[in-house]
Design a protein around this motif. Structure first.
Motif, PDB file in Angstrom:
ATOM      1  N   ASN A   1       0.823  -1.069   0.019  1.00 19.48           N
ATOM      2  CA  ASN A   1       0.097   0.075  -0.100  1.00 19.48           C
ATOM      3  C   ASN A   1       0.908   1.381   0.102  1.00 19.48           C
ATOM      4  O   ASN A   1       1.841   1.422   1.026  1.00 19.48           O
ATOM      5  CB  ASN A   1      -0.954  -0.045   1.182  1.00 19.48           C
ATOM      6  CG  ASN A   1      -1.960   1.085   1.266  1.00 19.48           C
ATOM      7  OD1 ASN A   1      -1.484   2.346   0.991  1.00 19.48           O
ATOM      8  ND2 ASN A   1      -2.999   0.933   1.873  1.00 19.48           N
ATOM      9  N   PRO A   2       0.894   2.232  -1.133  1.00 22.20           N
ATOM     10  CA  PRO A   2       1.633   3.382  -1.084  1.00 22.20           C
ATOM     11  C   PRO A   2       1.421   4.225   0.191  1.00 22.20           C
ATOM     12  O   PRO A   2       2.474   4.798   0.522  1.00 22.20           O
ATOM     13  CB  PRO A   2       1.343   3.977  -2.350  1.00 22.20           C
ATOM     14  CG  PRO A   2      -0.030   3.277  -2.808  1.00 22.20           C
ATOM     15  CD  PRO A   2      -0.184   2.117  -2.069  1.00 22.20           C
ATOM     16  N   PHE A   3       0.434   4.397   0.712  1.00 20.94           N
ATOM     17  CA  PHE A   3       0.448   5.077   1.850  1.00 20.94           C
ATOM     18  C   PHE A   3       1.066   4.514   3.006  1.00 20.94           C
ATOM     19  O   PHE A   3       1.843   5.312   4.018  1.00 20.94           O
ATOM     20  CB  PHE A   3      -0.989   5.319   2.272  1.00 20.94           C
ATOM     21  CG  PHE A   3      -1.931   6.050   1.089  1.00 20.94           C
ATOM     22  CD1 PHE A   3      -1.532   7.540   0.905  1.00 20.94           C
ATOM     23  CD2 PHE A   3      -2.891   5.470   0.458  1.00 20.94           C
ATOM     24  CE1 PHE A   3      -2.420   8.024  -0.030  1.00 20.94           C
ATOM     25  CE2 PHE A   3      -3.290   6.084  -0.369  1.00 20.94           C
ATOM     26  CZ  PHE A   3      -3.344   7.627  -0.892  1.00 20.94           C
TER      27      PHE A   3
ATOM     28  N   PHE B   1       4.874   5.131   2.006  1.00 19.82           N
ATOM     29  CA  PHE B   1       5.332   6.453   2.472  1.00 19.82           C
ATOM     30  C   PHE B   1       5.330   6.675   4.023  1.00 19.82           C
ATOM     31  O   PHE B   1       6.395   7.174   4.555  1.00 19.82           O
ATOM     32  CB  PHE B   1       4.217   7.416   1.902  1.00 19.82           C
ATOM     33  CG  PHE B   1       4.571   8.710   1.995  1.00 19.82           C
ATOM     34  CD1 PHE B   1       5.572   9.222   1.195  1.00 19.82           C
ATOM     35  CD2 PHE B   1       4.444   9.528   3.085  1.00 19.82           C
ATOM     36  CE1 PHE B   1       5.720  10.686   0.967  1.00 19.82           C
ATOM     37  CE2 PHE B   1       4.661  10.743   3.283  1.00 19.82           C
ATOM     38  CZ  PHE B   1       5.603  11.477   2.119  1.00 19.82           C
ATOM     39  N   GLY B   2       4.460   6.210   4.775  1.00 14.62           N
ATOM     40  CA  GLY B   2       4.393   6.395   6.275  1.00 14.62           C
ATOM     41  C   GLY B   2       5.600   5.887   6.816  1.00 14.62           C
ATOM     42  O   GLY B   2       6.479   6.463   7.665  1.00 14.62           O
TER      43      GLY B   2
END
Length: 172
Positions: free
Chosen positions: A140-142, A145-146
């Motif tokens: 999941n890109p989110f 990123f996090g």
């Protein structure tokens, strides 16, 4: 945001991105030990984030004529850390999307590191499932990123606190 923060944030982020591009494929594709890859990674982060000190110092000397409060120093340092972390994270997002095998190499390094621990077969199975679940979430890109921001931004904030305390010259 001040000029010093922008300048040193971009330089720091650029250094980190360049070191990542230079070292990550070598370390990860050879699936060297997790410890050695972490040492190289965090050493390069510390080197790049040391620019926080110089960014605060430049702001103090050039812009503020030798006087800076802890609060002003910390704002500058935190801005440098944020810019640097964003550039690092964006570079990692691009690099790991272009080379998905890097994510597999990371998972394999974590799995190989479990062999050094004295785990029972059931504990090993649980640990391996946990790694697989985390790597699935990492798609999941989110989440990616996090997690990537959390690798670096807290270190940048710590360095900002330390540099601000060292460089402060007047009370808030």
């Amino acid at each position: 945001m001040n000029k010093s923060a922008l300048k040193f944030g971009f330089i720091s982020g650029g250094i980190q991105a360049a070191l990542m591009v230079a070292f990550a494929p070598v370390i990860l594709t050879n699936e060297s030990s997790l410890n050695s890859s972490q040492v190289v990674g965090y050493t390069s982060l510390a080197i790049a984030l040391s620019l926080i000190f110089f960014g605060i110092r430049e702001r103090k000397i050039i812009t503020l004529k030798g006087e800076i409060t802890f609060k002003e120093a910390f704002k500058t340092g935190a801005s440098i850390a944020l810019i640097s972390a964003l550039l690092y994270t964006i570079a990692w997002m691009i690099m790991s999307d272009l080379n998905p095998e890097l994510n597999e190499s990371i998972a394999n390094m974590y799995k190989h590191s479990l062999k050094d621990k004295n785990l029972s077969p059931s504990e090993l199975s649980i640990a391996l499932e946990d790694i697989d679940r985390r790597m699935e979430n990492y798609q999941n890109p989110f989440v990616k990123f996090g997690m990537t921001m959390l690798e670096i931004f807290p270190i940048g904030l710590f360095i900002s606190l330390l540099a601000s305390w060292i460089l402060r010259t007047k009370k808030d």
